[in-house]
Design an enzyme around this catalytic site. Structure first.
Site, PDB file in Angstrom:
ATOM      1  N   CYS A 147       0.842  -1.202   0.000  1.00  0.00           N
ATOM      2  CA  CYS A 147       0.000   0.000   0.000  1.00  0.00           C
ATOM      3  C   CYS A 147       0.874   1.249   0.000  1.00  0.00           C
ATOM      4  O   CYS A 147       1.496   1.580   1.015  1.00  0.00           O
ATOM      5  CB  CYS A 147      -0.906  -0.011   1.232  1.00  0.00           C
ATOM      6  SG  CYS A 147      -1.859   1.488   1.409  1.00  0.00           S
TER       7      CYS A 147
ATOM      8  N   CYS B 283      -0.324   4.100   2.345  1.00  0.00           N
ATOM      9  CA  CYS B 283      -0.048   3.875   3.768  1.00  0.00           C
ATOM     10  C   CYS B 283       1.436   4.093   4.072  1.00  0.00           C
ATOM     11  O   CYS B 283       1.775   4.638   5.117  1.00  0.00           O
ATOM     12  CB  CYS B 283      -0.413   2.442   4.174  1.00  0.00           C
ATOM     13  SG  CYS B 283      -1.934   1.829   3.464  1.00  0.00           S
ATOM     14  N   ASP B 284       2.316   3.670   3.191  1.00  0.00           N
ATOM     15  CA  ASP B 284       3.723   3.546   3.599  1.00  0.00           C
ATOM     16  C   ASP B 284       4.734   4.380   2.817  1.00  0.00           C
ATOM     17  O   ASP B 284       5.875   4.522   3.270  1.00  0.00           O
ATOM     18  CB  ASP B 284       4.142   2.064   3.500  1.00  0.00           C
ATOM     19  CG  ASP B 284       3.322   1.205   4.444  1.00  0.00           C
ATOM     20  OD1 ASP B 284       2.974   1.716   5.522  1.00  0.00           O
ATOM     21  OD2 ASP B 284       3.023   0.052   4.113  1.00  0.00           O
TER      22      ASP B 284
END
Ligand SMILES: Cc1cc2nc3c(=O)[nH]c(=O)nc-3n(C[C@H](O)[C@H](O)[C@H](O)COP(=O)(O)OP(=O)(O)OC[C@H]3O[C@@H](n4cnc5c(N)ncnc54)[C@H](O)[C@@H]3O)c2cc1C
Length: 422
Positions: free
Chosen positions: A252, A255-256
């Site tokens: 993701c 997200c990261d």
């Protein structure tokens, strides 16, 4: 259950014996999802463990001192010391129970467990999965005054909530942050009156009987079921991937990617997701190496052009990952040229994998008619091979998987059901 503020923390929590403390915020959907579970568990465990809540925004200094960075965060204290692991985000009932039980004797746990009485709740329609497909079906059913429950093992929103930007959803002139689009979809459906049971464990689904058991004690029954459980990213299967998932390997970008400021990353894949997400990752990363098994990218032309014109991105065609290992704070990706069989090691700070998806059908794999790739077959009303069971969105057999197509499926299923139940 008691609401405290930071001046009462020492007396109520540190000197309070066994305590569970919920740092919550306002306008926080996961906090709302937790609230009813927290209250129900306080009735069960409240004689042995004190249930307390504290408003995070109003007690910022204490939150910072305790290292609480998101809402909700559940902390567990015993005799003034923090015990058990902290729980954040879409907290499941089973996770809270596990932590609470770890603070009590086996006899006490047995006594409390025996008080948990299974019960049945009834609705007209159960929707499994609160992505765009499920949320749209929920909205249409709710507006048709059909008593509907949305059940999700995670928080509402589906993939959209972790997509960094959506530029092709009609109605918005500018690209929308994915989390905002999914938040608005979810709020619209919730405000209409659809019941949400999210961040739950689903232990059994009986499609013939139209029954779903959640958190092991609540049986939800309905006249119709809509499956909108979407897909999950494929794994490469290379050794080391599972071990390093979440510890250097991510699926993701939204997200990261932010953790890779000025760092070097490897991306596995060459389709639309890989290409689009690579473009996003280079907002942070200084260098990105794509590893793709074919001799050309499979993404659409527009997306490909962006990647070819991005000086931070280089592409290794006709290569596949063979192993992932960690050396210090670096991830070593060993890749193999599929033609020459020669191997090389790529040293990076992190790896992102975007190599397609598989349908989330584990709970009903054996009961439904599927296509050769395991996607659920439906008719033009989105009805599956079982009468009264519908499926929508990415989980169904179809050619194009997009937010708009999931939304369309949800609309069709809801309208067909509304007509039937009328
Ligand atoms: C990285 C990425 C970027 C994308 N970008 C775009 C884009 O820019 N534009 C676009 O149109 N599309 C995009 N897509 C595709 C789009 O996100 C999907 O087509 C869409 O989200 C599908 O919606 P859905 O409701 O079918 O499923 P999902 O969004 O996958 O939601 C499924 C929901 O079901 C829940 N669930 C899973 N298993 C169970 C279970 N057993 N029981 C109950 N609930 C369950 C999940 O928690 C989830 O909330 C992108 C996808 C990805 C992965």
């Amino acid at each position: 259950m008691k609401e405290i503020n930071s001046s009462e923390f020492e007396k109520e929590v540190l000197l309070g014996g066994k305590v569970i403390l919920d740092f919550y915020s306002t306008e926080c959907p996961p906090c709302e999802a937790l609230a009813s579970k927290f209250e129900a568990l306080s009735l069960l465990y409240g004689n042995d463990i004190k249930f307390m809540k504290i408003f995070r925004q109003g007690n910022r200094d204490l939150a910072d001192k305790l290292g609480v960075k998101s809402s909700p965060t559940l902390l567990f204290f015993d005799g003034g010391k923090e015990v058990a692991s902290r729980l954040t985000g879409g907290v499941k009932r089973s996770e809270i129970i596990r932590n609470l039980n770890s603070m009590l004797s086996p006899e006490k746990v047995h006594e409390i467990s025996s008080q948990i009485k299974p019960f049945v709740s009834e609705f007209d329609v159960i929707i499994l999965g609160a992505g765009p497909g499920g949320l749209t079906a929920g909205l249409y059913l709710c507006q048709a005054k059909i008593n509907t429950v949305l059940i999700d093992i995670s928080l509402p929103g589906g993939h959209v909530s972790t997509t960094h930007e959506v530029s092709n959803y009609p109605g918005f002139i500018d690209p929308q942050p994915g989390y905002l689009l999914s938040h608005n979809m979810s709020e619209q459906t919730k405000l209409c009156g659809t019941i949400y049971k999210v961040a739950v464990d689903i232990t059994k689904v009986d499609l013939e009987k139209k029954e779903v058991v959640i958190d092991e004690y609540e049986t939800v029954k309905a006249k119709r079921i809509i499956i909108g459980t979407g897909t999950t990213p494929n794994l490469t299967g290379a050794p080391g991937e599972k071990e390093l998932k979440g510890k250097g390997i991510s699926y993701c970008a939204t997200c990261d990617a932010k953790y890779f400021n000025d760092k070097e990353v490897v991306v596995i894949g060459g389709g639309n997701s890989a290409v689009e997400e690579s473009e996003y990752i280079t907002r942070f990363a200084s260098k990105l190496t794509m590893v793709h098994q074919f001799d050309k990218l499979t993404a659409n032309k527009q997306a490909q052009d962006k990647v070819f014109n991005n000086p931070k991105i280089s592409i290794l065609f006709e290569n596949e990952p063979r192993s992932f290992t960690r050396e210090g704070d670096k991830i070593i990706t060993e890749i193999e040229n599929v033609k020459t069989k020669s191997r090389q090691k790529l040293i990076s700070d992190g790896v992102f994998i975007f190599i397609g998806m598989k349908p989330n059908i584990d709970l009903f794999r054996n009961s439904l008619e599927l296509d050769q790739w395991g996607y659920i077959k439906t008719d033009q009303d989105m009805q599956t091979s079982i009468p009264g069971v519908y499926a929508v969105g990415d989980v169904i057999s179809k050619k194009y998987r997009q937010i708009t197509t999931a939304v369309a499926d949800g609309t069709i299923a809801a309208m067909a059901i509304a007509k039937e139940l009328d």
